[in-house]
Write an enzyme that holds these catalytic residues in place. Structure first.
Site, PDB file in Angstrom:
ATOM      1  N   SER A 255      48.682  36.016  46.727  1.00  0.00           N
ATOM      2  CA  SER A 255      47.741  37.032  47.184  1.00  0.00           C
ATOM      3  C   SER A 255      46.603  37.133  46.197  1.00  0.00           C
ATOM      4  O   SER A 255      46.619  36.538  45.129  1.00  0.00           O
ATOM      5  CB  SER A 255      48.437  38.380  47.338  1.00  0.00           C
ATOM      6  OG  SER A 255      48.662  38.927  46.056  1.00  0.00           O
ATOM      7  N   LYS A 256      45.642  37.925  46.600  1.00  0.00           N
ATOM      8  CA  LYS A 256      44.418  38.065  45.822  1.00  0.00           C
ATOM      9  C   LYS A 256      44.603  38.782  44.497  1.00  0.00           C
ATOM     10  O   LYS A 256      43.845  38.573  43.571  1.00  0.00           O
ATOM     11  CB  LYS A 256      43.481  38.927  46.657  1.00  0.00           C
ATOM     12  CG  LYS A 256      42.328  38.247  47.022  1.00  0.00           C
ATOM     13  CD  LYS A 256      41.023  38.542  47.366  1.00  0.00           C
ATOM     14  CE  LYS A 256      40.072  37.499  46.899  1.00  0.00           C
ATOM     15  NZ  LYS A 256      40.455  36.132  47.052  1.00  0.00           N
ATOM     16  N   ARG A 257      45.614  39.659  44.459  1.00  0.00           N
ATOM     17  CA  ARG A 257      45.683  40.576  43.318  1.00  0.00           C
ATOM     18  C   ARG A 257      45.616  39.862  41.963  1.00  0.00           C
ATOM     19  O   ARG A 257      45.993  38.704  41.837  1.00  0.00           O
ATOM     20  CB  ARG A 257      46.954  41.414  43.411  1.00  0.00           C
ATOM     21  CG  ARG A 257      48.124  40.614  42.998  1.00  0.00           C
ATOM     22  CD  ARG A 257      49.392  41.268  42.947  1.00  0.00           C
ATOM     23  NE  ARG A 257      50.230  40.093  42.847  1.00  0.00           N
ATOM     24  CZ  ARG A 257      51.332  39.859  43.476  1.00  0.00           C
ATOM     25  NH1 ARG A 257      51.828  40.748  44.212  1.00  0.00           N
ATOM     26  NH2 ARG A 257      51.974  38.725  43.359  1.00  0.00           N
ATOM     27  N   THR A 271      41.967  32.717  47.041  1.00  0.00           N
ATOM     28  CA  THR A 271      42.926  32.500  48.135  1.00  0.00           C
ATOM     29  C   THR A 271      42.286  31.938  49.399  1.00  0.00           C
ATOM     30  O   THR A 271      42.995  31.453  50.267  1.00  0.00           O
ATOM     31  CB  THR A 271      43.632  33.808  48.530  1.00  0.00           C
ATOM     32  OG1 THR A 271      42.632  34.792  48.788  1.00  0.00           O
ATOM     33  CG2 THR A 271      44.560  34.304  47.443  1.00  0.00           C
ATOM     34  N   GLU A 275      36.416  30.156  48.931  1.00  0.00           N
ATOM     35  CA  GLU A 275      36.346  30.364  47.477  1.00  0.00           C
ATOM     36  C   GLU A 275      36.548  29.054  46.715  1.00  0.00           C
ATOM     37  O   GLU A 275      35.866  28.787  45.735  1.00  0.00           O
ATOM     38  CB  GLU A 275      37.411  31.374  47.039  1.00  0.00           C
ATOM     39  CG  GLU A 275      37.071  32.807  47.369  1.00  0.00           C
ATOM     40  CD  GLU A 275      38.249  33.729  47.094  1.00  0.00           C
ATOM     41  OE1 GLU A 275      38.096  34.625  46.259  1.00  0.00           O
ATOM     42  OE2 GLU A 275      39.323  33.557  47.714  1.00  0.00           O
TER      43      GLU A 275
END
Ligand code: GLU
Length: 499
Positions: A255-257, A271, A275
Site C-alpha cells: 500500500s501507499k502508506r 504503487t 508513478e
C-alpha cells in the site's frame, strides 16, 4: 478440443492503475497470448460514487505503456460489447428479474434508515453485520402493498440459510463456505445500477469468459457468484485467484502508506504504474518484474523477454503464496534493462526526463555521453543528475567540497592551478588527458584522487559524477578551463579569508 480461451481484465475506474491491477492484467494477457485466446478489457463502472474521472484514461495508457494490448474493449470494440458496464444496464435488469422469477432473489423495500438501525442492533448484539432478511419473508399481500405504495426497492440474492456452498479455485482446489456466514447481498441497487456481484457474473457469462483470473480479495465473494451462476443454470468458468502482493517487509498488503526504506529514508511507497513510469522505470523492466509476482519463469532465470514469458506461462505454475514486492529488486532489474538498451534508444528515452529537469536537449546531443552513464543509471530519472552540467552552467560549490579529506585548502588550490596548466596544453583526447593528469599527480606527490576530486568538483559541480576523463573530454577544453578558473578564483578568495 478445449474451448477458446477468453479472459478479461475488469478494472473499476476508481483510481490510477495499481501494480497489483497491472499484475492481474498481465497474467490474463499472458494466458491469452500463450493460448492464442482473446484478452478483453471491460470497464466495471457501476459504482458511481467512487468514480475518478481521469482514471479510465490512466488505466488504458498504463496498460498500453506496459505493452498489454486488448483484443476487445474500449477503443477496439468487439462482438460482445458494450464493454462498459454502465452501458449494459438493461441486461442486468433482465437477469435480476430472472433471478427473482426463479426464486433465487427477492425485492427488498427496506429504507436506508431501517438498514442502518438493523446494522447497529446486530453490532450491539455482537452479530456479524448484514441484513436481517425481513423482506425475504414478506407475505404476498405485504409485498403487493409495498409495491402499490411505489416504494423504491433493491434486488437481493436469496442465500441458502443452511448447508455449505463449495467452489473450486484452480490453485486452491475446493473451498467450502458455510452458507450461514453469507449475506443476502444486493444485486441491483435502487438507482437501477447493478452491484459488482450481479454485473460480474452476467458479463463473464455473456462474454463467454473461460477463465476468471482476479485478485485474491474476491475469494470471499466467490460463493455468492457461484450461487448466481447455479441459479441461472450457467456453467462456471475456471476461477484463478491470484496471490496477494505484500509490501517489502512482507507483513502487509502493498500500500501507499509510508515505509522506512533500506537507506533509512521514509517515503511513500510507489504503487501505481504511472508513478513508476514517472520515476524512470522502463516498461520492459516493470513488465518483467510484475510477471515474477506470483509466477516464476524458471527457478534461476529472473530476466526474461515478453516472448519467453508468453511461451512458458502456465496457470498451474502460479503460486498461492503471497508475493513480496521488492523495490530493490525492481531497481536492480531496471538497471539491467537500461544497460541492455542500444545507446541511441537510451538517449531517446532520457530526453523527456532531461526536459522535466529543465534541460531541453535532443537525443543526438545526449548520444555521445551515453557511454559515460549507461552503466550507472538505475532509472531514467537519474539521467539529469549525471548529465545536467553538460548542458547548463554550474555554480561553484563551497570550498569544502573541493578538498579531499587528506588535503587542505592551500594544497588544493595549488594542485588545481597546476592541473589548469596541463589542461590548457594537453592534446584534447581522453587518453592524453588521463595520462597527463596522472603524471601531474605523481609529480606533485599526490594520490590521483587528491588531484581528481577538485577537478571533478570544479567542472561538474559535484563529487559524484561520470568518469572524469570522458567527462572532461566531452565538456571541451574551453568550458573546462573556464570552470576551473572560476573555481580557482573562489578558492583563492576563501584562502585569503583564512589567512
Ligand atoms: N472490478 C473489479 C475490480 O476492480 C474486478 C474484479 C474481477 O475481476 O472480478 O477489482
Amino acid at each position: 478440443m478445449a474451448a477458446q480461451v477468453r479472459v478479461r481484465f475488469a478494472p473499476s475506474p476508481t483510481g490510477y492503475l495499481h501494480v497489483g491491477g497491472a499484475r492481474t492484467a498481465l497474467f490474463n494477457w499472458l494466458w491469452a497470448r500463450h493460448t492464442g485466446g482473446t484478452f478483453i478489457l471491460r470497464v466495471e463502472d457501476t459504482d458511481r460514487k467512487r468514480y475518478v474521472p481521469d482514471s479510465l484514461e490512466d488505466i488504458q495508457e498504463s496498460l498500453r505503456w506496459l505493452g498489454i494490448t486488448w483484443d476487445e474493449g474500449p477503443g477496439v470494440g468487439g462482438p460482445y460489447g458494450p464493454y462498459f458496464q454502465s452501458e449494459r444496464l438493461a441486461l442486468y435488469h433482465r437477469y435480476a428479474e430472472e433471478l427473482v422469477n426463479r426464486g433465487a432473489a427477492y425485492r427488498c423495500y427496506c429504507s436506508p434508515e431501517r438498514l442502518a438501525r438493523v446494522r447497529q442492533e446486530r453490532q450491539r448484539r455482537g452479530e456479524p453485520p448484514g441484513y436481517d432478511r425481513r423482506c425475504r419473508y414478506l407475505s404476498a399481500e405485504e409485498r403487493a402493498r409495498l409495491e402499490a405504495e411505489g416504494l423504491a426497492s433493491v434486488v437481493r440474492l436469496k442465500v441458502p440459510e443452511r448447508g455449505t456452498t463449495v467452489v473450486r479455485d484452480l490453485l486452491r482446489g475446493e473451498i467450502a463456505f458455510e452458507n450461514a456466514t453469507l449475506e443476502d447481498v444486493v444485486l441491483l441497487k435502487s438507482d437501477g445500477y447493478p452491484t459488482y456481484h450481479l454485473a460480474v457474473v452476467v458479463d463473464d457469462h455473456l462474454m463467454e469468459i473461460s477463465h476468471v483470473m482476479r485478485a485474491d480479495e474476491w475469494i470471499s465473494s466467490f460463493p455468492l457468484h457461484a450461487l448466481i451462476y447455479r441459479a441461472l443454470e450457467w456453467e462456471l468458468p475456471t476461477f484463478v485467484h491470484l496471490p496477494m502482493i505484500l509490501d517489502p517487509s512482507g507483513t502487509g498488503k502493498l500500500s501507499k502508506r509510508k515505509q522506512k526504506r533500506a537507506d533509512g529514508q521514509v517515503a511513500d511507497n510507489m504503487t501505481t504504474v504511472r508513478e513508476f513510469r514517472e520515476a524512470g522505470y522502463l516498461p520492459e523492466a516493470l513488465f518483467n518484474f510484475i510477471a515474477t509476482l506470483g509466477w516464476a519463469y524458471s527457478g534461476t532465470q529472473e530476466i526474461f523477454s515478453v516472448d519467453e514469458a508468453i511461451a512458458r506461462f502456465e496457470l498451474e505454475d502460479i503460486r498461492k503464496a503471497p508475493a513480496v514486492f521488492s523495490y530493490e529488486k525492481l531497481e536492480w532489474m531496471n538497471g539491467v534493462y537500461i544497460r541492455a538498451l542500444a545507446p541511441e534508444e537510451l538517449a531517446r528515452r532520457l530526453v523527456p526526463f532531461m526536459a522535466k529537469a529543465g534541460i531541453e536537449v535532443e537525443a543526438e546531443a545526449l548520444l555521445p555521453l551515453i557511454p559515460l552513464v549507461q552503466e550507472r543509471l538505475k532509472t531514467l530519472a537519474d539521467g539529469p543528475s549525471y548529465l545536467d552540467f553538460f548542458f547548463q552552467e554550474v555554480e561553484v560549490p563551497p570550498p569544502a567540497l573541493f578538498i579531499h579529506k587528506k588535503m587542505d585548502l592551500e594544497r588544493t588550490v595549488r594542485a588545481l592551478g597546476a592541473a589548469r596548466e596541463v589542461l590548457a596544453q594537453v592534446v584534447w583526447e581522453e587518453e592524453a588527458i588521463e595520462t597527463h593528469l596522472r603524471q601531474l599527480a605523481k609529480a606533485l606527490g599526490l594520490k590521483p584522487g587528491h588531484l581528481f576530486q577538485p577537478i571533478r568538483v570544479a567542472t561538474t559541480g559535484k563529487r559524484v559524477a561520470p568518469p572524469l576523463f570522458g567527462t572532461l573530454y566531452h565538456l571541451g577544453r574551453e568550458r573546462v578551463l573556464a570552470r576551473v578558473d572560476r573555481a580557482i578564483a573562489a578558492l583563492k578568495r576563501a584562502l585569503a579569508r583564512q589567512e
